[in-house]
Design a protein around this motif. Structure first.
Motif, short mmCIF file in Angstrom:
data_model
loop_
_atom_site.label_atom_id
_atom_site.label_comp_id
_atom_site.label_asym_id
_atom_site.label_seq_id
_atom_site.Cartn_x
_atom_site.Cartn_y
_atom_site.Cartn_z
N ALA A 1 -2.40 -2.64 -10.94
CA ALA A 1 -1.80 -3.15 -9.71
C ALA A 1 -2.08 -2.21 -8.54
O ALA A 1 -2.42 -2.66 -7.43
CB ALA A 1 -0.30 -3.34 -9.89
N ILE A 2 -1.96 -0.90 -8.77
CA ILE A 2 -2.25 0.08 -7.72
C ILE A 2 -3.71 -0.03 -7.28
O ILE A 2 -4.01 -0.05 -6.10
CB ILE A 2 -1.92 1.51 -8.20
CG1 ILE A 2 -0.41 1.69 -8.35
CG2 ILE A 2 -2.49 2.56 -7.24
CD1 ILE A 2 0.01 2.98 -9.04
N ILE A 3 -4.59 -0.13 -8.24
CA ILE A 3 -6.02 -0.26 -7.93
C ILE A 3 -6.27 -1.54 -7.13
O ILE A 3 -7.00 -1.55 -6.14
CB ILE A 3 -6.87 -0.22 -9.20
CG1 ILE A 3 -6.82 1.18 -9.80
CG2 ILE A 3 -8.30 -0.65 -8.93
CD1 ILE A 3 -7.39 1.27 -11.21
N TYR A 4 -5.63 -2.63 -7.55
CA TYR A 4 -5.80 -3.91 -6.86
C TYR A 4 -5.37 -3.79 -5.40
O TYR A 4 -6.09 -4.21 -4.48
CB TYR A 4 -5.01 -5.01 -7.56
CG TYR A 4 -5.23 -6.36 -6.93
CD1 TYR A 4 -6.26 -7.18 -7.35
CD2 TYR A 4 -4.42 -6.82 -5.88
CE1 TYR A 4 -6.49 -8.42 -6.77
CE2 TYR A 4 -4.64 -8.05 -5.30
CZ TYR A 4 -5.66 -8.85 -5.74
OH TYR A 4 -5.89 -10.06 -5.15
N VAL A 5 -4.19 -3.22 -5.17
CA VAL A 5 -3.68 -3.09 -3.80
C VAL A 5 -4.65 -2.25 -2.98
O VAL A 5 -5.03 -2.62 -1.86
CB VAL A 5 -2.27 -2.49 -3.78
CG1 VAL A 5 -1.85 -2.12 -2.36
CG2 VAL A 5 -1.26 -3.46 -4.39
N ARG A 6 -5.06 -1.12 -3.53
CA ARG A 6 -5.92 -0.19 -2.78
C ARG A 6 -7.31 -0.76 -2.51
O ARG A 6 -7.94 -0.37 -1.54
CB ARG A 6 -6.01 1.14 -3.52
CG ARG A 6 -4.64 1.84 -3.53
CD ARG A 6 -4.70 3.19 -4.07
NE ARG A 6 -5.44 4.04 -3.12
CZ ARG A 6 -5.65 5.32 -3.33
NH1 ARG A 6 -5.21 5.90 -4.41
NH2 ARG A 6 -6.32 6.02 -2.45
N THR A 7 -7.77 -1.67 -3.34
CA THR A 7 -9.11 -2.22 -3.14
C THR A 7 -9.12 -3.55 -2.39
O THR A 7 -10.17 -4.02 -1.99
CB THR A 7 -9.86 -2.39 -4.48
OG1 THR A 7 -9.11 -3.24 -5.34
CG2 THR A 7 -10.12 -1.04 -5.13
N HIS A 8 -7.95 -4.14 -2.19
CA HIS A 8 -7.89 -5.44 -1.51
C HIS A 8 -7.28 -5.37 -0.11
O HIS A 8 -7.10 -6.39 0.54
CB HIS A 8 -7.15 -6.46 -2.37
CG HIS A 8 -7.99 -6.95 -3.51
ND1 HIS A 8 -8.18 -6.22 -4.65
CD2 HIS A 8 -8.71 -8.06 -3.66
CE1 HIS A 8 -8.98 -6.87 -5.47
NE2 HIS A 8 -9.32 -8.00 -4.89
N LEU B 1 0.83 -1.20 0.00
CA LEU B 1 0.00 0.00 0.00
C LEU B 1 0.87 1.25 0.00
O LEU B 1 0.59 2.21 -0.72
CB LEU B 1 -0.96 0.00 1.19
CG LEU B 1 -1.87 1.22 1.30
CD1 LEU B 1 -2.75 1.36 0.06
CD2 LEU B 1 -2.72 1.15 2.57
N VAL B 2 1.93 1.24 0.78
CA VAL B 2 2.86 2.38 0.79
C VAL B 2 3.39 2.61 -0.62
O VAL B 2 3.34 3.74 -1.14
CB VAL B 2 4.04 2.15 1.77
CG1 VAL B 2 5.16 3.15 1.53
CG2 VAL B 2 3.55 2.21 3.21
N TYR B 3 3.86 1.55 -1.26
CA TYR B 3 4.41 1.70 -2.61
C TYR B 3 3.34 2.14 -3.61
O TYR B 3 3.61 2.94 -4.50
CB TYR B 3 5.10 0.42 -3.07
CG TYR B 3 6.48 0.28 -2.51
CD1 TYR B 3 7.57 0.87 -3.15
CD2 TYR B 3 6.72 -0.41 -1.33
CE1 TYR B 3 8.85 0.76 -2.64
CE2 TYR B 3 8.00 -0.52 -0.81
CZ TYR B 3 9.05 0.07 -1.47
OH TYR B 3 10.32 -0.03 -0.94
N ALA B 4 2.13 1.62 -3.47
CA ALA B 4 1.05 2.00 -4.38
C ALA B 4 0.75 3.49 -4.25
O ALA B 4 0.59 4.19 -5.26
CB ALA B 4 -0.20 1.17 -4.10
#
Length: 142
Positions: free
Chosen positions: A50-57, A5-8
């Motif tokens: 990938a950013i969206i995936y991290v932020r939504t999961h 999440l930090v990296y996203a």
């Protein structure tokens, strides 16, 4: 997932390069290859997806705010040290604060991201730097 999440968030604000995200993702995946989220992200080649995936999961209710904060401040410290333009850095920090999970936005040290640039409006760069440096070192004494 706190680390990703930090990296996203940093990627979204254009504060880290994609290769830094992929390098850290690879390291995390090698430690826990059975993690379905990491497996999915290993195969996702579109960084925006990938950013969206991290932020939504991410389970924001169970986010380890201290772990997240320590990782974020470590990464931001490197960005701060390597950024010659405090105004550019400050602009990105407010955007970063706005992107943080709502349940931690008003906690320290995260809340600092939304106001640390205020002294720049009266050309007080020294005070802004002092505020950011206190924020970046928040976890040093704990």
């Amino acid at each position: 997932m706190e680390e990703l999440l930090v990296y996203a968030l940093l990627l979204y604000e254009e504060l880290v390069a994609e290769d830094e995200y992929y390098k850290r993702l690879d390291e995390l995946f090698l430690k826990t290859p059975e993690n379905d989220d990491l497996l999915y992200l290993e195969y996702e080649t579109d960084i925006k997806k990938a950013i969206i995936y991290v932020r939504t999961h991410i389970d924001y209710r169970n986010l380890d705010a201290e772990r997240f904060g320590r990782i974020l401040m470590d990464e931001l410290k490197a960005v701060y040290i390597n950024c010659p333009d405090i105004k550019y850095f400050a602009d990105r920090m407010y955007g970063l604060w706005a992107d943080l999970p709502g349940n931690i936005q008003n906690m320290e040290p995260f809340q600092t991201l939304c106001y640390a640039d205020d002294p720049l409006s009266w050309n007080d760069e020294a005070q802004t730097r002092n505020i950011y440096e206190r924020m970046l070192n928040y976890y040093q004494n704990t």
